[in-house]
Design a protein around this motif. Structure first.
Motif, PDB file in Angstrom:
ATOM      1  N   LEU A 156      56.589  28.119  10.071  1.00  0.00           N
ATOM      2  CA  LEU A 156      55.559  28.096  11.114  1.00  0.00           C
ATOM      3  C   LEU A 156      54.726  29.381  11.058  1.00  0.00           C
ATOM      4  CD1 LEU A 156      54.586  26.347  13.552  1.00  0.00           C
ATOM      5  CD2 LEU A 156      55.990  27.840  14.987  1.00  0.00           C
ATOM      6  N   GLN A 157      55.397  30.520  10.955  1.00  0.00           N
ATOM      7  CA  GLN A 157      54.677  31.795  10.875  1.00  0.00           C
ATOM      8  C   GLN A 157      53.853  31.882   9.587  1.00  0.00           C
ATOM      9  OE1 GLN A 157      54.434  34.019  13.301  1.00  0.00           O
ATOM     10  NE2 GLN A 157      55.845  32.891  14.643  1.00  0.00           N
ATOM     11  N   ASN A 158      54.430  31.414   8.486  1.00  0.00           N
ATOM     12  CA  ASN A 158      53.711  31.439   7.212  1.00  0.00           C
ATOM     13  C   ASN A 158      52.468  30.543   7.260  1.00  0.00           C
ATOM     14  OD1 ASN A 158      55.614  33.161   6.155  1.00  0.00           O
ATOM     15  ND2 ASN A 158      56.716  31.571   5.011  1.00  0.00           N
ATOM     16  N   ALA A 159      52.609  29.389   7.912  1.00  0.00           N
ATOM     17  CA  ALA A 159      51.476  28.466   8.015  1.00  0.00           C
ATOM     18  C   ALA A 159      50.359  29.087   8.838  1.00  0.00           C
ATOM     19  CB  ALA A 159      51.929  27.148   8.633  1.00  0.00           C
ATOM     20  N   PHE A 160      50.735  29.731   9.955  1.00  0.00           N
ATOM     21  CA  PHE A 160      49.716  30.366  10.802  1.00  0.00           C
ATOM     22  C   PHE A 160      48.971  31.448  10.017  1.00  0.00           C
ATOM     23  CE2 PHE A 160      48.003  33.273  13.913  1.00  0.00           C
ATOM     24  CZ  PHE A 160      47.470  32.421  14.870  1.00  0.00           C
ATOM     25  N   LYS A 161      49.712  32.281   9.299  1.00  0.00           N
ATOM     26  CA  LYS A 161      49.076  33.352   8.529  1.00  0.00           C
ATOM     27  C   LYS A 161      48.184  32.784   7.434  1.00  0.00           C
ATOM     28  CE  LYS A 161      50.021  37.511   5.808  1.00  0.00           C
ATOM     29  NZ  LYS A 161      49.030  37.150   4.763  1.00  0.00           N
ATOM     30  N   HIS A 162      48.697  31.783   6.718  1.00  0.00           N
ATOM     31  CA  HIS A 162      47.918  31.186   5.633  1.00  0.00           C
ATOM     32  C   HIS A 162      46.622  30.576   6.149  1.00  0.00           C
ATOM     33  CE1 HIS A 162      46.792  28.645   2.256  1.00  0.00           C
ATOM     34  NE2 HIS A 162      46.762  27.633   3.099  1.00  0.00           N
ATOM     35  N   LEU A 163      46.697  29.792   7.232  1.00  0.00           N
ATOM     36  CA  LEU A 163      45.503  29.130   7.756  1.00  0.00           C
ATOM     37  C   LEU A 163      44.522  30.138   8.349  1.00  0.00           C
ATOM     38  CD1 LEU A 163      47.369  26.045   9.214  1.00  0.00           C
ATOM     39  CD2 LEU A 163      45.690  25.997   7.358  1.00  0.00           C
ATOM     40  N   THR A 164      45.045  31.244   8.854  1.00  0.00           N
ATOM     41  CA  THR A 164      44.167  32.336   9.289  1.00  0.00           C
ATOM     42  C   THR A 164      43.468  32.959   8.086  1.00  0.00           C
ATOM     43  OG1 THR A 164      45.591  32.826  11.193  1.00  0.00           O
ATOM     44  CG2 THR A 164      44.084  34.564  10.475  1.00  0.00           C
ATOM     45  N   ASP A 165      44.233  33.225   7.027  1.00  0.00           N
ATOM     46  CA  ASP A 165      43.686  33.879   5.835  1.00  0.00           C
ATOM     47  C   ASP A 165      42.591  33.056   5.168  1.00  0.00           C
ATOM     48  OD1 ASP A 165      45.414  35.975   6.266  1.00  0.00           O
ATOM     49  OD2 ASP A 165      46.855  35.372   4.715  1.00  0.00           O
ATOM     50  N   VAL A 166      42.691  31.721   5.255  1.00  0.00           N
ATOM     51  CA  VAL A 166      41.673  30.876   4.612  1.00  0.00           C
ATOM     52  C   VAL A 166      40.517  30.555   5.556  1.00  0.00           C
ATOM     53  CG1 VAL A 166      43.315  29.907   2.963  1.00  0.00           C
ATOM     54  CG2 VAL A 166      42.913  28.714   5.141  1.00  0.00           C
TER      55      VAL A 166
END
Length: 304
Positions: free
Chosen positions: A80-90
């Motif tokens: 969940l945390q990784n998904a949030f960071k990834h979608l923020t980064d893109v």
């Protein structure tokens, strides 16, 4: 060659959130004709389930029928945390749901992010309350909520975004027309599908059943109740599912299906490019879908 897997993993489709115009009538339809269980009604919102989860379908009272969001359970808090960071980064600007709403949903930390081409709002969470009393099927032995399908006027762009930024994998496609997508590493052929359309809209919501007789019995039950059957029974070439499509009280298309191909993460086949042909949608060669099939339902927040 399909895009590489991203730094987060799904578990499954968790629930669909729909807006309906008559909450009481829709509750009756989804419980007394489809066989979901009503868990609770909070204000103008009803929670229903077909599993041990607190909910697999949420109905909201509103002025126009359609889909509010598609909610997916991720594999772990780290995902969940990784998904949030990834979608923020893109650059997709995900936002956490406030704690009060997450408590109302009986979920742990939850965030939402909009796919910019279709306008569909996705919700991601890693925990949901597991109810103590098992779900007991009454009318139909529903196994799970299976998939959500939308139509979008920016089809190619939406498929690209979902493949490269949301970690969905295409299982099969009809070139420039339709894509069936699985949430990696879940092996079910699709938990999401997109069709090319002149507008952004809900196509249908699916529930998977455990027995072929569930499909036949549902067809008879719907006909006796005067519910419009808009396609089937038949068998899809993609996924191999036996299907039945019918309309809810607002005219939104629902589906019961039995059986589905599974594509494993390791050693799974490549996507097939399927022919645009009536037998692709029904290998039994049945009648074409009714004119009302997959026509009703907005995507909340999307441009028409």
């Amino acid at each position: 060659m399909e895009p590489a897997a991203l730094p987060f993993r799904f578990e499954r489709l968790g629930y669909a959130a729909l807006q309906v115009t008559d909450l009481s009538k829709s509750i009756s339809f989804y419980t007394e004709l489809m066989g979901l269980e009503l868990v609770e009604v909070t204000g103008e919102c009803a929670f229903l389930r077909c599993s041990a989860d607190h909910h697999n379908l949420i109905l909201y009272q509103g002025e126009e029928p359609g889909i509010k969001r598609a909610a997916y359970k991720l594999a772990s808090p780290e995902d969940l945390q990784n998904a949030f960071k990834h979608l923020t980064d893109v650059g997709l600007s995900p936002a956490w749901v406030d704690e009060s709403e997450a408590r109302l949903l009986k979920q742990g930390p939850t965030f939402r992010v909009r796919e910019p081409n279709s306008g569909l709002l996705f919700e991601f969470f890693d925990r949901i309350t597991y109810l103590a009393i098992p779900y007991v099927p009454r009318l139909t032995k529903i196994a799970r909520i299976g998939h959500i399908v939308i139509g979008t006027k920016r089809y190619e762009e939406a498929v690209e975004t979902l493949s490269t930024k949301f970690n969905f994998a295409v299982s099969d496609f009809v070139e420039e027309k339709f894509s069936w997508m699985r949430c990696r590493p879940n092996p079910l052929h699709h938990s999401l599908a997109l069709g090319a359309s002149t507008r952004n809209h809900l196509h249908h919501v699916n529930f998977m059943v455990t027995d072929i007789d569930d499909v036949g019995a549902a067809a008879a039950r719907m006909q006796k109740a005067g519910v419009q059957i808009v396609f089937g029974p038949g068998r899809h070439l993609p996924s191999t599912s036996i299907f039945l499509y019918f309309l809810d009280p607002d005219g939104m298309t629902m589906e019961f299906s039995f059986g589905m191909e599974e594509i494993q993460e390791e050693g799974g086949r490549m996507p097939r490019m399927l022919e645009m042909h009536p037998n692709t949608m029904d290998v039994w060669g049945g009648p074409m879908p009714h004119e009302r099939f997959a026509k009703t339902g907005m995507i909340e927040g999307a441009d028409e």
